[in-house]
Design an enzyme around this catalytic site. Structure first.
Site, PDB file in Angstrom:
ATOM      1  N   GLU A  97       0.843  -1.195   0.000  1.00 25.52           N
ATOM      2  CA  GLU A  97       0.000   0.000   0.000  1.00 25.52           C
ATOM      3  C   GLU A  97       0.880   1.247   0.000  1.00 25.52           C
ATOM      4  O   GLU A  97       1.634   1.471   0.943  1.00 25.52           O
ATOM      5  CB  GLU A  97      -0.911   0.011   1.230  1.00 25.52           C
ATOM      6  CG  GLU A  97      -1.792   1.237   1.360  1.00 25.52           C
ATOM      7  CD  GLU A  97      -2.686   1.435   0.145  1.00 25.52           C
ATOM      8  OE1 GLU A  97      -2.513   2.469  -0.544  1.00 25.52           O
ATOM      9  OE2 GLU A  97      -3.532   0.562  -0.135  1.00 25.52           O
ATOM     10  N   ASP A 124       5.729   0.986  -4.927  1.00 29.78           N
ATOM     11  CA  ASP A 124       5.051   0.545  -6.141  1.00 29.78           C
ATOM     12  C   ASP A 124       4.991  -0.981  -6.157  1.00 29.78           C
ATOM     13  O   ASP A 124       6.022  -1.657  -6.100  1.00 29.78           O
ATOM     14  CB  ASP A 124       5.831   1.063  -7.352  1.00 29.78           C
ATOM     15  CG  ASP A 124       5.091   0.897  -8.662  1.00 29.78           C
ATOM     16  OD1 ASP A 124       4.549  -0.206  -8.906  1.00 29.78           O
ATOM     17  OD2 ASP A 124       5.062   1.859  -9.453  1.00 29.78           O
ATOM     18  N   ASP A 146      -7.992   1.237  -7.457  1.00 33.14           N
ATOM     19  CA  ASP A 146      -8.369   2.502  -8.104  1.00 33.14           C
ATOM     20  C   ASP A 146      -8.711   2.222  -9.569  1.00 33.14           C
ATOM     21  O   ASP A 146      -7.892   1.681 -10.307  1.00 33.14           O
ATOM     22  CB  ASP A 146      -7.196   3.483  -8.019  1.00 33.14           C
ATOM     23  CG  ASP A 146      -7.582   4.907  -8.399  1.00 33.14           C
ATOM     24  OD1 ASP A 146      -8.445   5.072  -9.286  1.00 33.14           O
ATOM     25  OD2 ASP A 146      -7.018   5.847  -7.823  1.00 33.14           O
TER      26      ASP A 146
END
Length: 241
Positions: A97, A124, A146
């Site tokens: 995260e 990442d 997302d």
């Protein structure tokens, strides 16, 4: 050290990731409480995995004995990850995260409950995926990522053919990958990209298999928000063949 200095450690993608672009948005939200900021300074370095120095086997990364490794990419508020960690003490949970407020929430729970079966990567996700040994994971989750709605931003979606291929490589034969979204366009995207990864077999046999959460799949706050706003989540399960 300020909390945003911790967040900045992985702000810029490393190596060839710079050429591929970012896959996440903001790194921090509201100001952290002093205790949370302190834990980022003291506890996070102990919990953070280094993709360039992963132990072999991965079970060696945990302070408590574990027999399986599960990976969650984008754990958000950590509800799902903590639910599993508490109920499965012999499973080593790796949470990825980049949003530092979510990381702070997770490590606060780890500190309060003295959980030894969780490790964190706050950069990442692709960096970690590229470093994971083949057949090292027993389960993986990418839940309500997302959606990057705008077409020009679709390249930033974490679920794509490349990351699914890397997940398939890291999963043991018979291991399970779970994906979820409440965005119809992203659900179609997930299925289309998974179709191009022969090592992943979709487990659905009838509509209820993707309409209903399994009993061992706890609800996240993102799912709760989707339901409040009238969107229907879809739950996708794949097996590594």
């Amino acid at each position: 050290m300020r909390s945003d200095s911790v967040a900045g450690e992985h702000d810029r993608p490393q190596g060839d990731l710079r050429r591929r672009g970012m896959i996440y948005g903001r790194r921090s939200g509201h100001k952290l409480r002093p205790t949370q900021a302190s834990l980022l300074d003291t506890l996070l370095p102990e919990l953070r995995l280094d993709p360039d120095g992963l132990p072999s086997p991965l079970t060696g990364a945990f302070s408590s004995p574990v027999t399986q490794i599960w990976l969650e990419i984008g754990f958000g508020g950590a509800e799902h990850l903590l639910w599993h960690a508490r109920r499965n003490p012999s499973v080593g949970m790796i949470g990825v995260e980049p949003f530092i407020n979510g990381v702070a929430k997770l490590i606060s729970a780890i500190d309060a409950e003295k959980l030894g079966n969780i490790r964190v990567f706050d950069g990442d996700a692709r960096l970690l995926l590229e470093a994971l040994p083949p057949a090292s994971l027993d389960r993986a989750f990418v839940l309500f990522p997302d959606p990057w709605h705008k077409k020009r931003h679709h390249k930033r979606r974490i679920v794509n053919s490349d990351t699914l291929s890397r997940l398939a490589q890291a999963l043991k034969p018979g291991a399970e990958l779970r994906l979820a979204s409440d965005i119809p366009d992203y659900i179609r995207w997930m299925m289309e990209h998974a179709r191009h990864v022969p090592a992943l077999a979709w487990l659905a046999e009838h509509p209820e298999d993707w309409r209903a959460r399994p009993a061992d799949w706890p609800q996240t706050r993102y799912e709760q928000k989707a339901l409040r706003e009238g969107r229907t989540p879809v739950y996708l399960r794949f097996r590594r063949v």
